[in-house]
Design an enzyme around this catalytic site. Structure first.
Site, PDB file in Angstrom:
ATOM      1  CB  ILE A   1      -0.947  -0.012   1.214  1.00  0.00           C
ATOM      2  CG1 ILE A   1      -1.923  -1.195   1.114  1.00  0.00           C
ATOM      3  CG2 ILE A   1      -1.718   1.301   1.326  1.00  0.00           C
ATOM      4  CD1 ILE A   1      -2.745  -1.436   2.370  1.00  0.00           C
TER       5      ILE A   1
ATOM      6  CB  THR B   1      -5.511   4.510   5.456  1.00  0.00           C
ATOM      7  OG1 THR B   1      -4.189   4.487   4.881  1.00  0.00           O
ATOM      8  CG2 THR B   1      -6.191   5.820   5.105  1.00  0.00           C
ATOM      9  CB  SER B   2      -1.983   1.547   8.812  1.00  0.00           C
ATOM     10  OG  SER B   2      -1.340   1.930   7.613  1.00  0.00           O
ATOM     11  NE  ARG B   3      -5.199  -3.783  11.376  1.00  0.00           N
ATOM     12  CZ  ARG B   3      -5.650  -3.902  10.141  1.00  0.00           C
ATOM     13  NH1 ARG B   3      -5.968  -2.811   9.453  1.00  0.00           N
ATOM     14  NH2 ARG B   3      -5.803  -5.100   9.589  1.00  0.00           N
TER      15      ARG B   3
ATOM     16  CG  ASP C   1     -10.532   4.182   6.628  1.00  0.00           C
ATOM     17  OD1 ASP C   1     -11.723   4.538   6.647  1.00  0.00           O
ATOM     18  OD2 ASP C   1     -10.146   3.086   6.169  1.00  0.00           O
TER      19      ASP C   1
ATOM     20  CD  GLU D   1     -11.124  -0.001  13.513  1.00  0.00           C
ATOM     21  OE1 GLU D   1     -11.466  -0.893  12.735  1.00  0.00           O
ATOM     22  OE2 GLU D   1     -10.393   0.943  13.190  1.00  0.00           O
TER      23      GLU D   1
ATOM     24  CG  HIS E   1     -11.357  -0.322   9.015  1.00  0.00           C
ATOM     25  ND1 HIS E   1     -10.648  -0.664  10.136  1.00  0.00           N
ATOM     26  CD2 HIS E   1     -10.704  -0.901   7.979  1.00  0.00           C
ATOM     27  CE1 HIS E   1      -9.631  -1.427   9.794  1.00  0.00           C
ATOM     28  NE2 HIS E   1      -9.643  -1.587   8.483  1.00  0.00           N
ATOM     29  CD  GLN E   2     -15.474   5.326   3.379  1.00  0.00           C
ATOM     30  OE1 GLN E   2     -16.165   5.851   4.238  1.00  0.00           O
ATOM     31  NE2 GLN E   2     -15.674   5.513   2.089  1.00  0.00           N
TER      32      GLN E   2
ATOM     33  CG  PHE F   1     -11.809  -2.935   3.175  1.00  0.00           C
ATOM     34  CD1 PHE F   1     -12.592  -3.967   2.685  1.00  0.00           C
ATOM     35  CD2 PHE F   1     -12.312  -2.198   4.249  1.00  0.00           C
ATOM     36  CE1 PHE F   1     -13.829  -4.278   3.248  1.00  0.00           C
ATOM     37  CE2 PHE F   1     -13.529  -2.497   4.821  1.00  0.00           C
ATOM     38  CZ  PHE F   1     -14.294  -3.541   4.315  1.00  0.00           C
TER      39      PHE F   1
END
Length: 332
Positions: free
Chosen positions: A155, A232-234, A258, A263, A295-296, A298
């Site tokens: 990524i 956008t990872s963790r 994200d 979460e 978390h969108q 992906f």
């Protein structure tokens, strides 16, 4: 083989049922996450399929093994929610989807960055209210800016190349440097040297014992005043309390996430009729320079297709006794 799917959303069921026509597995879909309280739902299954917020700890793995489950299949790339040592003790192989459409997540990171910069989300709402003023919507040219990337796996590499296409100066930090990126113009350097130079910092590394709270009081203090941070990872890569303080002081110019460290009790659910009791995310949502998506990153047709195909392919390889090329093993 019978598979118990946990944390199932409507799109999971749609994509996996479609691609399962080529595999003919028996699948039970459960909306609830896998936890100590729900693990008994896997009784009678030979495999479980889990996602990012399922709790695959030692207790759960022991119960899965006792019920006859023989393999754990992650339908994601990250595996920080799995106790790999416990899985090995119970002879439970763990497989994942290591490279589903890296473009999906990289492009989402770019979308968040552009939205925060040019404030298109605010402009959209203004126009709907017939407010055509440009006040407060000032952004900056990305061309010529310094974008720093932490983590240049699949990524991160895609994100770097997109930023090079914007005409940015791209810096990177990773324990494993990519020669192809260097040839393309990416400059690798230590994290401490990278942070003060970045106009935008984007995180693309896994969450482990070395990267937990990578962004904290000390690293935030080293960042350039007014810089933008994208994750956008963790969620656990960021110490949320430290970020809130940096936003309050004005040192951090903008934040796009994200993912969120708490979460598990929020994302992938409709809580519009509920009172959210998580004070930290509510505080983040109160800042005008913060953008949160659930978390969108992906969530594209291409990525979901690859996730279904690779996950089911991993399980087919297991049933046929073939090598598990996407297996995850504990560090020794």
């Amino acid at each position: 083989m019978k598979i118990a799917f946990f944390s199932t959303q409507s799109y999971d069921k749609s994509f996996f049922e479609d691609h399962n026509r080529d595999f003919d597995f028996a699948i039970d879909f459960f909306e609830v996450p896998l936890t100590e309280q729900t693990v008994n739902l896997a009784a009678g299954a030979q495999a479980v399929c889990v996602f990012v917020n399922d709790r695959v700890n030692a207790v759960v793995l022991e119960k899965l093994a006792a019920q006859g489950v023989a393999i754990v299949a992650l339908r994601c790339a990250g595996f920080n929610n799995v106790d790999l040592a416990a899985a090995a003790r119970h002879s439970l192989p763990v497989v994942r989807v290591p490279a589903y459409s890296p473009h999906a997540v990289a492009e989402h990171a770019v979308a968040m960055m552009l939205t925060l910069n040019r404030k298109t989300h605010k402009a959209y709402n203004r126009i709907r209210e017939q407010n055509f003023s440009l006040a407060g919507l000032l952004g900056f040219d990305l061309f010529g800016k310094t974008v720093a990337v932490v983590g240049t796996g699949n990524i991160g590499q895609v994100f770097c190349r997109i930023m090079l296409g914007f005409g940015c100066r791209v810096l990177a930090y990773d324990v494993a440097e990519q020669d192809a990126l260097k040839q393309a113009g990416v400059i690798y350097m230590p994290l401490d040297a990278l942070l003060p130079q970045a106009d935008v910092l984007s995180l693309h590394c896994p969450l482990n014992e070395h990267t937990k709270y990578l962004i904290n009081d000390k690293t935030l203090a080293r960042m350039k005043p007014g810089a933008m941070l994208i994750n956008t990872s963790r969620g656990g890569l960021i110490d949320t309390r430290s970020v809130i303080q940096a936003l309050k002081s004005g040192h951090l110019g903008a934040l796009g996430v994200d993912v969120y460290e708490q979460e598990e009790s929020l994302f992938f659910r409709d809580l519009s009729d509920h009172i959210v009791t998580d004070d930290m995310i509510m505080r983040l949502m109160s800042f005008p320079n913060v953008l949160i998506t659930a978390h969108q990153g992906f969530f594209t047709q291409e990525a979901l297709t690859q996730i279904a195909q690779v996950t089911l392919g991993n399980l087919k390889a297991f049933t046929e006794g073939k090598p598990l090329t996407n297996a995850v093993r504990p560090n020794k």
